[in-house]
Design a protein around this motif. Structure first.
Motif, PDB file in Angstrom:
ATOM      1  N   HIS A   1       0.877  -1.182   0.000  1.00  0.00           N
ATOM      2  CA  HIS A   1       0.000   0.000   0.000  1.00  0.00           C
ATOM      3  C   HIS A   1       0.911   1.228   0.000  1.00  0.00           C
ATOM      4  O   HIS A   1       1.183   1.818   1.051  1.00  0.00           O
ATOM      5  N   LEU A   2       1.380   1.580  -1.180  1.00  0.00           N
ATOM      6  CA  LEU A   2       2.448   2.572  -1.310  1.00  0.00           C
ATOM      7  C   LEU A   2       1.924   3.979  -1.547  1.00  0.00           C
ATOM      8  O   LEU A   2       2.561   4.795  -2.218  1.00  0.00           O
ATOM      9  N   ARG A   3       0.759   4.273  -1.020  1.00  0.00           N
ATOM     10  CA  ARG A   3       0.224   5.638  -1.074  1.00  0.00           C
ATOM     11  C   ARG A   3      -0.426   5.961   0.267  1.00  0.00           C
ATOM     12  O   ARG A   3      -0.735   5.058   1.056  1.00  0.00           O
ATOM     13  N   GLU A   4      -0.636   7.221   0.509  1.00  0.00           N
ATOM     14  CA  GLU A   4      -1.232   7.631   1.776  1.00  0.00           C
ATOM     15  C   GLU A   4      -2.711   7.266   1.828  1.00  0.00           C
ATOM     16  O   GLU A   4      -3.390   7.212   0.808  1.00  0.00           O
ATOM     17  N   ASN A   5      -3.178   7.033   3.056  1.00  0.00           N
ATOM     18  CA  ASN A   5      -4.589   6.746   3.322  1.00  0.00           C
ATOM     19  C   ASN A   5      -5.107   5.585   2.466  1.00  0.00           C
ATOM     20  O   ASN A   5      -6.134   5.691   1.790  1.00  0.00           O
ATOM     21  N   ALA A   6      -4.383   4.465   2.523  1.00  0.00           N
ATOM     22  CA  ALA A   6      -4.802   3.279   1.787  1.00  0.00           C
ATOM     23  C   ALA A   6      -6.109   2.736   2.349  1.00  0.00           C
ATOM     24  O   ALA A   6      -6.493   3.017   3.494  1.00  0.00           O
ATOM     25  N   ALA A   7      -6.784   1.938   1.543  1.00  0.00           N
ATOM     26  CA  ALA A   7      -8.121   1.470   1.916  1.00  0.00           C
ATOM     27  C   ALA A   7      -8.130   0.539   3.118  1.00  0.00           C
ATOM     28  O   ALA A   7      -9.174   0.354   3.750  1.00  0.00           O
ATOM     29  N   CYS A   8      -6.984  -0.042   3.465  1.00  0.00           N
ATOM     30  CA  CYS A   8      -6.967  -0.968   4.599  1.00  0.00           C
ATOM     31  C   CYS A   8      -7.249  -0.257   5.915  1.00  0.00           C
ATOM     32  O   CYS A   8      -7.765  -0.862   6.861  1.00  0.00           O
ATOM     33  N   GLY A   9      -6.878   1.020   6.019  1.00  0.00           N
ATOM     34  CA  GLY A   9      -7.091   1.773   7.243  1.00  0.00           C
ATOM     35  C   GLY A   9      -6.146   1.433   8.371  1.00  0.00           C
ATOM     36  O   GLY A   9      -6.292   1.955   9.480  1.00  0.00           O
ATOM     37  N   ASP A  10      -5.151   0.589   8.127  1.00  0.00           N
ATOM     38  CA  ASP A  10      -4.227   0.187   9.184  1.00  0.00           C
ATOM     39  C   ASP A  10      -3.154   1.228   9.453  1.00  0.00           C
ATOM     40  O   ASP A  10      -2.599   1.277  10.559  1.00  0.00           O
ATOM     41  N   CYS A  11      -2.814   2.019   8.452  1.00  0.00           N
ATOM     42  CA  CYS A  11      -1.745   3.007   8.591  1.00  0.00           C
ATOM     43  C   CYS A  11      -1.980   4.109   7.566  1.00  0.00           C
ATOM     44  O   CYS A  11      -2.156   3.811   6.377  1.00  0.00           O
ATOM     45  N   PRO A  12      -1.986   5.395   7.993  1.00  0.00           N
ATOM     46  CA  PRO A  12      -2.242   6.467   7.030  1.00  0.00           C
ATOM     47  C   PRO A  12      -1.087   6.734   6.073  1.00  0.00           C
ATOM     48  O   PRO A  12      -1.284   7.318   5.009  1.00  0.00           O
ATOM     49  N   SER A  13       0.115   6.335   6.435  1.00  0.00           N
ATOM     50  CA  SER A  13       1.286   6.558   5.594  1.00  0.00           C
ATOM     51  C   SER A  13       1.497   5.371   4.652  1.00  0.00           C
ATOM     52  O   SER A  13       0.949   4.291   4.876  1.00  0.00           O
TER      53      SER A  13
ATOM     54  N   VAL B   1     -10.195  -8.467   2.103  1.00  0.00           N
ATOM     55  CA  VAL B   1     -11.602  -8.118   1.925  1.00  0.00           C
ATOM     56  C   VAL B   1     -11.714  -7.215   0.705  1.00  0.00           C
ATOM     57  O   VAL B   1     -11.099  -6.137   0.661  1.00  0.00           O
ATOM     58  N   ASP B   2     -12.463  -7.663  -0.303  1.00  0.00           N
ATOM     59  CA  ASP B   2     -12.629  -6.907  -1.551  1.00  0.00           C
ATOM     60  C   ASP B   2     -11.282  -6.563  -2.169  1.00  0.00           C
ATOM     61  O   ASP B   2     -11.068  -5.445  -2.690  1.00  0.00           O
ATOM     62  N   GLY B   3     -10.345  -7.504  -2.104  1.00  0.00           N
ATOM     63  CA  GLY B   3      -9.043  -7.314  -2.715  1.00  0.00           C
ATOM     64  C   GLY B   3      -8.078  -6.466  -1.921  1.00  0.00           C
ATOM     65  O   GLY B   3      -6.974  -6.174  -2.404  1.00  0.00           O
ATOM     66  N   VAL B   4      -8.444  -6.067  -0.692  1.00  0.00           N
ATOM     67  CA  VAL B   4      -7.592  -5.212   0.141  1.00  0.00           C
ATOM     68  C   VAL B   4      -7.084  -6.018   1.326  1.00  0.00           C
ATOM     69  O   VAL B   4      -7.871  -6.590   2.089  1.00  0.00           O
ATOM     70  N   VAL B   5      -5.763  -6.070   1.480  1.00  0.00           N
ATOM     71  CA  VAL B   5      -5.146  -6.793   2.595  1.00  0.00           C
ATOM     72  C   VAL B   5      -5.190  -5.938   3.851  1.00  0.00           C
ATOM     73  O   VAL B   5      -4.870  -4.740   3.816  1.00  0.00           O
ATOM     74  N   THR B   6      -5.592  -6.525   4.955  1.00  0.00           N
ATOM     75  CA  THR B   6      -5.538  -5.864   6.259  1.00  0.00           C
ATOM     76  C   THR B   6      -4.850  -6.792   7.244  1.00  0.00           C
ATOM     77  O   THR B   6      -4.882  -8.023   7.103  1.00  0.00           O
ATOM     78  N   GLY B   7      -4.227  -6.219   8.272  1.00  0.00           N
ATOM     79  CA  GLY B   7      -3.569  -7.013   9.296  1.00  0.00           C
ATOM     80  C   GLY B   7      -2.173  -7.417   8.886  1.00  0.00           C
ATOM     81  O   GLY B   7      -1.541  -6.794   8.025  1.00  0.00           O
ATOM     82  N   GLY B   8      -1.660  -8.461   9.501  1.00  0.00           N
ATOM     83  CA  GLY B   8      -0.287  -8.875   9.267  1.00  0.00           C
ATOM     84  C   GLY B   8       0.693  -7.986  10.007  1.00  0.00           C
ATOM     85  O   GLY B   8       0.331  -7.221  10.905  1.00  0.00           O
ATOM     86  N   GLU B   9       1.949  -8.089   9.642  1.00  0.00           N
ATOM     87  CA  GLU B   9       3.002  -7.262  10.236  1.00  0.00           C
ATOM     88  C   GLU B   9       3.197  -6.048   9.335  1.00  0.00           C
ATOM     89  O   GLU B   9       3.554  -6.184   8.163  1.00  0.00           O
ATOM     90  N   ILE B  10       2.975  -4.862   9.879  1.00  0.00           N
ATOM     91  CA  ILE B  10       2.963  -3.643   9.065  1.00  0.00           C
ATOM     92  C   ILE B  10       4.301  -2.913   9.191  1.00  0.00           C
ATOM     93  O   ILE B  10       4.811  -2.715  10.296  1.00  0.00           O
TER      94      ILE B  10
END
Length: 394
Positions: A221-233, A259-268
């Motif tokens: 997720h190499l842009r700000e405010n990615a859809a995962c919501g886990d990190c804004p950077s 979810v809907d092609g968006v990865v959430t969780g894991g080690e960020i």
């Protein structure tokens, strides 16, 4: 029977991932080893224990020992043969060149593997009462043990491993860092955009090599405010997957989902501008030309019959080793050194705050960071200045 014919056999699991067992030259599965390794099914420990156990079983064949006849003294002899300091002669060293003796961490793993294996064999078959009694000893809990245990004040005994000498192999030491100017020197000698990206990504994060080579494109997720919501950077998700075709897998296993092609969780891990730049250089050149369809993984092989297939962790280690030699850097360049260097640099930049280094490096605890990294560099200007002031020279 030819010495060394026992081998580890990897088995592809139907649900993805791999299992490991030990087989004899004629293809027979070693029943004792297989039953023990099955207790660690689905974990990285199974592979680690398999390779430590097969080394011990090969030694046992040479010594004409069996589960029923081996003694605690024999196990101490084996530990001495692979590199431990034991107060006895152990005969011919077992791991002769080109094999290297085990280091401190490997010796701890070997000791844990052996005691677990023989206790398991006894619990199943009830053989060798004398060895079972020697291995199932206890020790008094330390304050650190009590801190980790619920109601630790009522705990009076904990299991002890008689194959590990008291105080040996448990003391944390300052980890090996990268040589000075290693990053620019390595970037000067690498041959491909992929290799330059690997050096940059290892330098700017605390990722392990299994996590890096196990990345999929959807994990980035190499842009700000990615859809995962886990990190804004800009960031990436290291997700533990058993089914990667290159067998790369993250060491730790936090929950993750798609979810809907968006990865959430894991080690960020946060991503630096230099990482993004190296990513786009790689993707628009080598990846665009050589990538094979279907696997969706980030790092690919660029030559040979498997061109376009996922790049393995062993291949990445080899690239770093060769680049270190070309750059004439001292010592052996390993992926782990990048992780140590990153944590040390973050700790220095944060004024010695272990909480910042813990969060940046995804370490288990700030206490671990403080114990391993939180002591002065004995060759730093600050250390030299403090000594000179103490000696009255300043």
């Amino acid at each position: 029977m030819v010495l060394g014919d026992l081998r580890v056999q990897a088995l592809k699991r139907a649900g993805g991932g791999w299992s490991y067992t030990i087989v004899w030259p004629d293809g027979r599965v070693d029943e004792e080893a297989d039953a023990f390794l099955r207790t660690h099914e689905g974990s990285g420990t199974q592979k680690t224990y398999a390779y430590h156990l097969v080394d011990h079983l090969r030694w046992r064949v040479r010594e004409k020992q069996t589960t029923a006849t081996v003694s605690l003294r024999d196990l101490h002899r084996y530990m001495g043969a692979v590199g431990a300091k034991v107060p006895m002669p152990w005969g011919q060293p077992w791991r002769v060149p080109p094999k290297r003796p085990y280091g401190a961490s490997a010796l701890e793993v070997a000791a844990a593997c052996l005691i677990a294996f023989y206790v398991h064999v006894y619990s199943v078959g009830g053989v060798n009462d004398e060895l079972k009694a020697a291995l199932t000893v206890g020790r008094l809990p330390t304050q650190a043990d009590r801190d980790r245990l619920l109601l630790g004040h009522v705990t009076t005994s904990l299991p002890a491993n008689p194959l590990t000498r008291r105080g040996q192999g448990h003391r944390r030491r300052h980890p090996k860092m990268l040589p000075d100017q290693a990053r620019p020197e390595l970037l000067d000698v690498v041959n491909t955009a992929r290799d330059a990206m690997a050096v940059t990504w290892l330098s700017d994060t605390s990722m392990r090599i299994g996590g890096l080579t196990g990345l999929h494109l959807v994990d980035l997720h190499l842009r700000e405010n990615a859809a995962c919501g886990d990190c804004p950077s800009p960031h990436l998700h290291v997700c533990h997957r058993w089914g990667n075709p290159n067998r790369a897998a993250a060491k730790i296993k936090p929950d993750w989902t798609v979810v809907d092609g968006v990865v959430t969780g894991g080690e960020i891990h946060r991503v630096s501008p230099a990482m993004i730049s190296s990513y786009f250089t790689y993707m628009t050149t080598e990846y665009a030309v050589y990538a094979a369809g279907g696997h969706g993984m980030l790092l690919i092989q660029l030559a040979g019959p498997c061109k376009g297939e996922p790049w393995s962790a062993d291949a990445a280690r080899g690239m770093l080793r060769r680049a270190g030699r070309r750059a004439d850097l001292p010592g052996r360049i390993t992926p782990k050194a990048f992780r140590h260097q990153f944590t040390n640099d973050v700790l220095d930049a944060s004024g010695g705050n272990p909480m910042v280094a813990k969060a940046a490096g995804n370490w288990a605890s700030a206490k671990m960071v403080d114990e391993v990294y939180g002591h002065p560099d004995l060759h730093s200007p600050e250390f030299e200045s403090a000594l000179r002031a103490t000696w009255g020279e300043e």
